[in-house]
Design a protein around this motif. Structure first.
Motif, PDB file in Angstrom:
ATOM      1  N   ASP A   1       0.851  -1.185   0.000  1.00  0.00           N
ATOM      2  CA  ASP A   1       0.000   0.000   0.000  1.00  0.00           C
ATOM      3  C   ASP A   1       0.891   1.240   0.000  1.00  0.00           C
ATOM      4  O   ASP A   1       1.810   1.351   0.801  1.00  0.00           O
ATOM      5  CB  ASP A   1      -0.889  -0.021   1.241  1.00  0.00           C
ATOM      6  CG  ASP A   1      -1.874   1.127   1.285  1.00  0.00           C
ATOM      7  OD1 ASP A   1      -1.902   1.945   0.345  1.00  0.00           O
ATOM      8  OD2 ASP A   1      -2.621   1.202   2.273  1.00  0.00           O
ATOM      9  N   THR A   2       0.605   2.167  -0.910  1.00  0.00           N
ATOM     10  CA  THR A   2       1.410   3.390  -1.018  1.00  0.00           C
ATOM     11  C   THR A   2       0.930   4.476  -0.078  1.00  0.00           C
ATOM     12  O   THR A   2       1.631   5.469   0.121  1.00  0.00           O
ATOM     13  CB  THR A   2       1.348   3.951  -2.454  1.00  0.00           C
ATOM     14  OG1 THR A   2      -0.007   4.315  -2.740  1.00  0.00           O
ATOM     15  CG2 THR A   2       1.867   2.950  -3.463  1.00  0.00           C
ATOM     16  N   GLY A   3      -0.272   4.301   0.480  1.00  0.00           N
ATOM     17  CA  GLY A   3      -0.853   5.343   1.301  1.00  0.00           C
ATOM     18  C   GLY A   3      -1.501   6.441   0.467  1.00  0.00           C
ATOM     19  O   GLY A   3      -2.006   7.419   0.983  1.00  0.00           O
ATOM     20  N   ARG A   4      -1.509   6.254  -0.847  1.00  0.00           N
ATOM     21  CA  ARG A   4      -2.090   7.241  -1.761  1.00  0.00           C
ATOM     22  C   ARG A   4      -3.330   6.684  -2.456  1.00  0.00           C
ATOM     23  O   ARG A   4      -3.727   7.171  -3.501  1.00  0.00           O
ATOM     24  CB  ARG A   4      -1.060   7.667  -2.806  1.00  0.00           C
ATOM     25  CG  ARG A   4       0.155   8.359  -2.192  1.00  0.00           C
ATOM     26  CD  ARG A   4       1.211   8.607  -3.217  1.00  0.00           C
ATOM     27  NE  ARG A   4       1.803   7.307  -3.535  1.00  0.00           N
ATOM     28  CZ  ARG A   4       2.730   7.110  -4.465  1.00  0.00           C
ATOM     29  NH1 ARG A   4       3.154   8.092  -5.197  1.00  0.00           N
ATOM     30  NH2 ARG A   4       3.212   5.909  -4.679  1.00  0.00           N
ATOM     31  N   GLY A   5      -3.914   5.635  -1.885  1.00  0.00           N
ATOM     32  CA  GLY A   5      -5.131   5.091  -2.453  1.00  0.00           C
ATOM     33  C   GLY A   5      -4.914   3.952  -3.441  1.00  0.00           C
ATOM     34  O   GLY A   5      -5.863   3.456  -4.028  1.00  0.00           O
ATOM     35  N   PHE A   6      -3.690   3.538  -3.652  1.00  0.00           N
ATOM     36  CA  PHE A   6      -3.393   2.407  -4.526  1.00  0.00           C
ATOM     37  C   PHE A   6      -2.134   1.711  -4.022  1.00  0.00           C
ATOM     38  O   PHE A   6      -1.471   2.207  -3.115  1.00  0.00           O
ATOM     39  CB  PHE A   6      -3.230   2.855  -5.990  1.00  0.00           C
ATOM     40  CG  PHE A   6      -2.113   3.832  -6.216  1.00  0.00           C
ATOM     41  CD1 PHE A   6      -0.844   3.404  -6.551  1.00  0.00           C
ATOM     42  CD2 PHE A   6      -2.337   5.202  -6.094  1.00  0.00           C
ATOM     43  CE1 PHE A   6       0.188   4.301  -6.756  1.00  0.00           C
ATOM     44  CE2 PHE A   6      -1.316   6.115  -6.305  1.00  0.00           C
ATOM     45  CZ  PHE A   6      -0.050   5.664  -6.631  1.00  0.00           C
ATOM     46  N   SER A   7      -1.833   0.580  -4.597  1.00  0.00           N
ATOM     47  CA  SER A   7      -0.642  -0.158  -4.173  1.00  0.00           C
ATOM     48  C   SER A   7       0.333  -0.277  -5.336  1.00  0.00           C
ATOM     49  O   SER A   7      -0.058  -0.217  -6.496  1.00  0.00           O
ATOM     50  CB  SER A   7      -1.021  -1.532  -3.642  1.00  0.00           C
ATOM     51  OG  SER A   7      -1.670  -2.282  -4.627  1.00  0.00           O
ATOM     52  N   ASP A   8       1.593  -0.445  -4.992  1.00  0.00           N
ATOM     53  CA  ASP A   8       2.651  -0.642  -5.987  1.00  0.00           C
ATOM     54  C   ASP A   8       3.031  -2.114  -6.019  1.00  0.00           C
ATOM     55  O   ASP A   8       3.207  -2.739  -4.972  1.00  0.00           O
ATOM     56  CB  ASP A   8       3.905   0.163  -5.630  1.00  0.00           C
ATOM     57  CG  ASP A   8       3.776   1.643  -5.904  1.00  0.00           C
ATOM     58  OD1 ASP A   8       2.964   2.011  -6.769  1.00  0.00           O
ATOM     59  OD2 ASP A   8       4.494   2.426  -5.246  1.00  0.00           O
ATOM     60  N   THR A   9       3.171  -2.662  -7.237  1.00  0.00           N
ATOM     61  CA  THR A   9       3.668  -4.029  -7.370  1.00  0.00           C
ATOM     62  C   THR A   9       5.184  -3.974  -7.311  1.00  0.00           C
ATOM     63  O   THR A   9       5.825  -3.286  -8.102  1.00  0.00           O
ATOM     64  CB  THR A   9       3.195  -4.667  -8.690  1.00  0.00           C
ATOM     65  OG1 THR A   9       1.764  -4.723  -8.672  1.00  0.00           O
ATOM     66  CG2 THR A   9       3.752  -6.075  -8.850  1.00  0.00           C
ATOM     67  N   LEU A  10       5.744  -4.708  -6.369  1.00  0.00           N
ATOM     68  CA  LEU A  10       7.180  -4.695  -6.138  1.00  0.00           C
ATOM     69  C   LEU A  10       7.913  -5.819  -6.849  1.00  0.00           C
ATOM     70  O   LEU A  10       9.079  -5.674  -7.206  1.00  0.00           O
ATOM     71  CB  LEU A  10       7.463  -4.805  -4.636  1.00  0.00           C
ATOM     72  CG  LEU A  10       6.774  -3.799  -3.729  1.00  0.00           C
ATOM     73  CD1 LEU A  10       7.015  -4.160  -2.275  1.00  0.00           C
ATOM     74  CD2 LEU A  10       7.268  -2.400  -4.042  1.00  0.00           C
ATOM     75  N   HIS A  11       7.211  -6.945  -7.011  1.00  0.00           N
ATOM     76  CA  HIS A  11       7.888  -8.137  -7.527  1.00  0.00           C
ATOM     77  C   HIS A  11       6.834  -9.164  -7.936  1.00  0.00           C
ATOM     78  O   HIS A  11       5.695  -9.103  -7.474  1.00  0.00           O
ATOM     79  CB  HIS A  11       8.787  -8.707  -6.423  1.00  0.00           C
ATOM     80  CG  HIS A  11       9.710  -9.795  -6.867  1.00  0.00           C
ATOM     81  ND1 HIS A  11      10.710  -9.610  -7.786  1.00  0.00           N
ATOM     82  CD2 HIS A  11       9.782 -11.094  -6.499  1.00  0.00           C
ATOM     83  CE1 HIS A  11      11.362 -10.746  -7.964  1.00  0.00           C
ATOM     84  NE2 HIS A  11      10.812 -11.661  -7.198  1.00  0.00           N
ATOM     85  N   LEU A  12       7.224 -10.105  -8.776  1.00  0.00           N
ATOM     86  CA  LEU A  12       6.372 -11.252  -9.101  1.00  0.00           C
ATOM     87  C   LEU A  12       7.052 -12.510  -8.586  1.00  0.00           C
ATOM     88  O   LEU A  12       8.215 -12.777  -8.903  1.00  0.00           O
ATOM     89  CB  LEU A  12       6.170 -11.374 -10.611  1.00  0.00           C
ATOM     90  CG  LEU A  12       5.156 -10.440 -11.238  1.00  0.00           C
ATOM     91  CD1 LEU A  12       5.142 -10.615 -12.755  1.00  0.00           C
ATOM     92  CD2 LEU A  12       3.769 -10.675 -10.683  1.00  0.00           C
ATOM     93  N   LEU A  13       6.335 -13.263  -7.770  1.00  0.00           N
ATOM     94  CA  LEU A  13       6.839 -14.553  -7.303  1.00  0.00           C
ATOM     95  C   LEU A  13       6.321 -15.633  -8.240  1.00  0.00           C
ATOM     96  O   LEU A  13       5.161 -15.604  -8.641  1.00  0.00           O
ATOM     97  CB  LEU A  13       6.365 -14.835  -5.881  1.00  0.00           C
ATOM     98  CG  LEU A  13       6.887 -13.908  -4.795  1.00  0.00           C
ATOM     99  CD1 LEU A  13       6.286 -14.296  -3.446  1.00  0.00           C
ATOM    100  CD2 LEU A  13       8.402 -13.955  -4.727  1.00  0.00           C
ATOM    101  N   GLU A  14       7.187 -16.588  -8.556  1.00  0.00           N
ATOM    102  CA  GLU A  14       6.830 -17.663  -9.481  1.00  0.00           C
ATOM    103  C   GLU A  14       7.039 -19.015  -8.830  1.00  0.00           C
ATOM    104  O   GLU A  14       7.483 -19.106  -7.685  1.00  0.00           O
ATOM    105  CB  GLU A  14       7.670 -17.528 -10.753  1.00  0.00           C
ATOM    106  CG  GLU A  14       7.414 -16.220 -11.473  1.00  0.00           C
ATOM    107  CD  GLU A  14       8.238 -16.072 -12.746  1.00  0.00           C
ATOM    108  OE1 GLU A  14       9.245 -16.782 -12.894  1.00  0.00           O
ATOM    109  OE2 GLU A  14       7.867 -15.232 -13.574  1.00  0.00           O
ATOM    110  N   SER A  15       6.752 -20.042  -9.581  1.00  0.00           N
ATOM    111  CA  SER A  15       6.888 -21.414  -9.115  1.00  0.00           C
ATOM    112  C   SER A  15       8.256 -21.631  -8.466  1.00  0.00           C
ATOM    113  O   SER A  15       9.275 -21.239  -9.016  1.00  0.00           O
ATOM    114  CB  SER A  15       6.699 -22.367 -10.295  1.00  0.00           C
ATOM    115  OG  SER A  15       6.792 -23.691  -9.864  1.00  0.00           O
TER     116      SER A  15
END
Length: 162
Positions: A66-80
């Motif tokens: 959560d950015t605290g600005r009403g939306f979230s930032d995607t930081l990373h993608l986890l995979e298998s």
């Protein structure tokens, strides 16, 4: 989320089972569950407390904060093959991010109490599971350090090699 039985052979193919013998994998599988997670479904949310370790068997999960600005930032993608929820599993700390399935996915879950119950009779198995968790955390730290260096070099090209 749908729950299914985990086999020792399946567990052997995960980050937790790589160092375990086939016998140890079968034993660990008896205390694990396999879950199907639908596209867009949240595996866990930032700030929640959980004592469950997740091993991604198939699919991908977006790690966001959560950015605290009403939306979230995607930081990373986890995979298998990746682990998730390591810190909460180890010490009960709240999750630092939200994991949401990107497409359908499957995870293997292990609750802390189930692993702790194996400590007296199967200490080597527990030790090897803990090593796998530490290895995962070290990989996260390495990735974050690399990203930090790249960001610093982008912001100020005079301090880096990029």
């Amino acid at each position: 989320m749908t729950q299914k039985v985990v086999s020792g052979e399946e567990l052997k193919q995960t980050a937790l089972g790589r160092e375990l013998s086939n016998e140890q994998c079968k034993l660990l599988a008896t205390v694990c569950e396999r879950r199907t997670v639908a596209n867009g479904e949240t595996l866990f949310s930032e700030g929640e407390v959980s004592d469950t370790l997740f091993v991604i068997v198939s699919g991908r999960f977006a790690v966001s904060r959560d950015t605290g600005r009403g939306f979230s930032d995607t930081l990373h993608l986890l995979e298998s093959g990746h682990l998730a929820g390591e810190s909460g599993f180890l010490d009960g700390s709240p999750h630092s991010a939200t994991l949401r399935a990107v497409g359908d996915a499957e995870v293997v879950t292990l609750d802390r109490a189930h692993l702790e119950a194996m400590l007296v009779d199967h200490p080597i198995l527990v030790y090897k599971v803990m090593r796998a968790i530490v290895h995962s955390i070290r990989e996260i730290i390495r990735r974050m350090n690399r990203q930090h260096s790249e960001l610093l070099s982008y912001i100020n090209p005079n301090i880096g090699r990029f």
